[in-house]
Design a protein around this motif. Structure first.
Motif, PDB file in Angstrom:
ATOM      1  N   PHE A  95       0.843  -1.191   0.000  1.00 28.47           N
ATOM      2  CA  PHE A  95       0.000   0.000   0.000  1.00 28.47           C
ATOM      3  C   PHE A  95       0.880   1.243   0.000  1.00 28.47           C
ATOM      4  O   PHE A  95       1.939   1.266   0.619  1.00 28.47           O
ATOM      5  N   ASP A  96       0.432   2.284  -0.701  1.00 34.02           N
ATOM      6  CA  ASP A  96       1.182   3.538  -0.780  1.00 34.02           C
ATOM      7  C   ASP A  96       0.403   4.627  -0.047  1.00 34.02           C
ATOM      8  O   ASP A  96      -0.483   5.263  -0.622  1.00 34.02           O
ATOM      9  N   PRO A  97       0.701   4.879   1.236  1.00 35.56           N
ATOM     10  CA  PRO A  97      -0.061   5.867   2.012  1.00 35.56           C
ATOM     11  C   PRO A  97       0.012   7.277   1.448  1.00 35.56           C
ATOM     12  O   PRO A  97      -0.969   8.025   1.523  1.00 35.56           O
ATOM     13  N   ALA A  98       1.151   7.653   0.877  1.00 33.11           N
ATOM     14  CA  ALA A  98       1.297   9.012   0.355  1.00 33.11           C
ATOM     15  C   ALA A  98       0.321   9.257  -0.801  1.00 33.11           C
ATOM     16  O   ALA A  98      -0.361  10.287  -0.844  1.00 33.11           O
ATOM     17  N   ARG A  99       0.249   8.329  -1.745  1.00 27.86           N
ATOM     18  CA  ARG A  99      -0.659   8.486  -2.879  1.00 27.86           C
ATOM     19  C   ARG A  99      -2.111   8.406  -2.437  1.00 27.86           C
ATOM     20  O   ARG A  99      -2.970   9.148  -2.928  1.00 27.86           O
ATOM     21  N   ALA A 100      -2.394   7.513  -1.488  1.00 23.35           N
ATOM     22  CA  ALA A 100      -3.771   7.385  -1.000  1.00 23.35           C
ATOM     23  C   ALA A 100      -4.206   8.656  -0.281  1.00 23.35           C
ATOM     24  O   ALA A 100      -5.343   9.117  -0.441  1.00 23.35           O
ATOM     25  N   SER A 153       3.814   7.889  10.879  1.00 25.51           N
ATOM     26  CA  SER A 153       4.203   8.084   9.483  1.00 25.51           C
ATOM     27  C   SER A 153       3.013   8.540   8.643  1.00 25.51           C
ATOM     28  O   SER A 153       3.126   9.454   7.807  1.00 25.51           O
ATOM     29  N   ILE A 154       1.853   7.930   8.855  1.00 26.62           N
ATOM     30  CA  ILE A 154       0.644   8.314   8.114  1.00 26.62           C
ATOM     31  C   ILE A 154       0.226   9.729   8.474  1.00 26.62           C
ATOM     32  O   ILE A 154      -0.197  10.507   7.604  1.00 26.62           O
ATOM     33  N   ARG A 155       0.342  10.087   9.743  1.00 25.52           N
ATOM     34  CA  ARG A 155       0.018  11.454  10.156  1.00 25.52           C
ATOM     35  C   ARG A 155       0.872  12.463   9.390  1.00 25.52           C
ATOM     36  O   ARG A 155       0.375  13.507   8.944  1.00 25.52           O
ATOM     37  N   ALA A 156       2.145  12.158   9.200  1.00 23.76           N
ATOM     38  CA  ALA A 156       3.019  13.046   8.435  1.00 23.76           C
ATOM     39  C   ALA A 156       2.566  13.153   6.981  1.00 23.76           C
ATOM     40  O   ALA A 156       2.564  14.246   6.401  1.00 23.76           O
ATOM     41  N   GLU A 157       2.164  12.023   6.387  1.00 25.38           N
ATOM     42  CA  GLU A 157       1.701  12.039   4.998  1.00 25.38           C
ATOM     43  C   GLU A 157       0.424  12.865   4.866  1.00 25.38           C
ATOM     44  O   GLU A 157       0.250  13.618   3.896  1.00 25.38           O
ATOM     45  N   LEU A 158      -0.485  12.757   5.828  1.00 28.32           N
ATOM     46  CA  LEU A 158      -1.719  13.546   5.785  1.00 28.32           C
ATOM     47  C   LEU A 158      -1.394  15.034   5.862  1.00 28.32           C
ATOM     48  O   LEU A 158      -1.991  15.853   5.152  1.00 28.32           O
ATOM     49  N   GLY A 159      -0.464  15.395   6.716  1.00 25.79           N
ATOM     50  CA  GLY A 159      -0.061  16.793   6.811  1.00 25.79           C
ATOM     51  C   GLY A 159       0.590  17.288   5.538  1.00 25.79           C
ATOM     52  O   GLY A 159       0.380  18.440   5.119  1.00 25.79           O
TER      53      GLY A 159
END
Length: 416
Positions: free
Chosen positions: A328-333, A387-393
């Motif tokens: 899964f690619d959290p940044a693209r999602a 890590s996901i929190r950083a991508e959302l930001g």
């Protein structure tokens, strides 16, 4: 991760290998700001002494009380169940810490654990974590962090299913290669290079393999093997998280639910929501979700490609236990989630953080599986959530909150 950090992580693992057999293999290295080794130690370096006591004595002899970085292969518990690292940090100032694995004796989060309380704690990468696990295989195999205690997850491995599916399509890769390339684009690129096919062909093969794997594992999944079965308040916890980031009543919101599995969550949370769209890569799971919530609309797609959906359209984006999925690619999602939400709309993402234990009744072993192992890493859920929190930001979400519950960690925020 810079090359110097990789060097010192491998150095600490090499130190651990010197520990006498049998016994716990732990290595630690303290490094200065100019990347100079200040002091090393390993478990058993001195007869009957832990790495902590050896390192502390060496530092006292050197007159050192500060280091830039510490590399520790296992965050060990002492006999009184205090953390050796926590004791060290009372005496030595360290700016940055890298930890390999949690102590195999850990079964829950403890208040004085630096790995969960400090902002400047980072992890060894997965391949090096696996090396540490191999060094201490006997200890971890009999711990409650072994997923052998949960037969469902032990037998149903997404990586193994993808490996088999790609092989059946003529793309034979090793298990190690599949587990090393754990994002769809990376795995497709490897196939392109190996078999000299167009990227579109390779990507379709990977997509189909993922769809088959998730369908097989989650298409008929129910709460029998789910940690939420011992947490009757999980739906109320979700609604509380929603209220912290949104003002409109949930039944009036135009909702996009991405990654729905067999639809059990959807039925519990969204049965009275007439504007609900379900998205999943697995077709049979979507069919099940639509049967459970007849008013829903369904779309077969991966979470990182929502091109079939319009921009600025939804009031709420929900994706539970999907962002920590294999390949899964959290940044693209996250970018796609921001694109399809209206300004001011809410997002709720969760990270699974526990497995039912068959060793103890109604017991949850917290953490996530370290890929290509039989080990639940206690820290992995928290690390993934951060890590996901950083991508959302990074993609434009604001007011991002982290809410930890017994079985998962929620991240909620607002689209700008």
């Amino acid at each position: 991760m810079n090359p110097n950090s990789a060097y010192w992580m491998n150095y600490a693992i090499g130190l651990a290998e010197r520990a006498p057999q049998p016994g716990r293999k732990v290595g630690v290295a303290l490094v200065s700001e100019d990347d100079r080794l200040i002091c090393p130690a390993f478990e058993g370096e001195e007869r009957g002494a832990s790495w902590y006591h050896i390192l502390r004595r060496k530092l006292q002899e050197l007159g050192e009380s500060r280091a830039h970085t510490l590399y520790l292969t296992i965050n060990t518990l002492s006999g009184d169940h205090s953390f050796d690292l926590a004791e060290l940090l009372k005496e030595v100032r360290v700016d940055k810490i890298y930890i390999g694995l949690p102590d195999p004796a850990l079964t829950t989060y403890l208040d004085d654990d630096p790995a969960t309380t400090s902002r400047e704690v980072y992890r060894f990468p997965d391949d090096l974590q696996r090396e540490i696990l191999k060094q201490n295989r006997r200890l971890y195999a009999v711990s409650e962090q072994s997923i052998v205690c949960n037969p469902y997850y032990f037998k149903h491995r997404i990586g193994e299913a993808v490996y088999s599916s790609l092989g059946s399509k003529g793309f034979t890769l090793s298990r190690s290669e599949v587990n090393t390339h754990r994002q769809r684009f990376a795995l497709a690129s490897l196939i392109c290079k190996r078999y000299r096919v167009e990227h579109e062909v390779a990507d379709r093969a990977v997509y189909d393999a993922l769809s088959e794997a998730f369908d097989a594992k989650y298409g008929s999944y129910d709460y029998t093997n789910d940690a939420r079965s011992v947490n009757p308040n999980w739906a109320e916890e979700f609604k509380s998280v929603y209220k912290s980031s949104a003002t409109m009543p949930l039944p009036t919101a135009n909702i996009l639910n991405v990654g729905v599995g067999g639809g059990h969550e959807a039925e519990t949370l969204f049965s009275d929501c007439p504007q609900i769209t379900f998205v999943d890569i697995a077709q049979s799971g979507l069919h099940s979700a639509q049967q459970r919530v007849p008013l829903s609309r369904v779309i077969v797609s991966s979470a990182d490609d929502l091109s079939a959906l319009p921009e600025d359209h939804y009031d709420l984006y929900v994706s539970l236990r999907t962002y920590n999925s294999s390949f899964f690619d959290p940044a693209r999602a996250a970018s796609e989630a921001h694109r399809i939400l209206k300004p001011g709309a809410a997002i709720i993402v969760s990270v699974a953080n526990g497995f039912l234990s068959t060793e103890r009744e109604n017991s949850v072993v917290p953490g996530l599986i370290l890929p290509d192992t039989d080990f639940v890493d206690l820290y992995r859920g928290l690390n993934s959530a951060r890590s996901i929190r950083a991508e959302l930001g990074n993609v434009g979400f604001e007011d991002i909150r982290m809410t930890a519950t017994e079985t998962e960690i929620y991240l909620s925020g607002v689209a700008t």
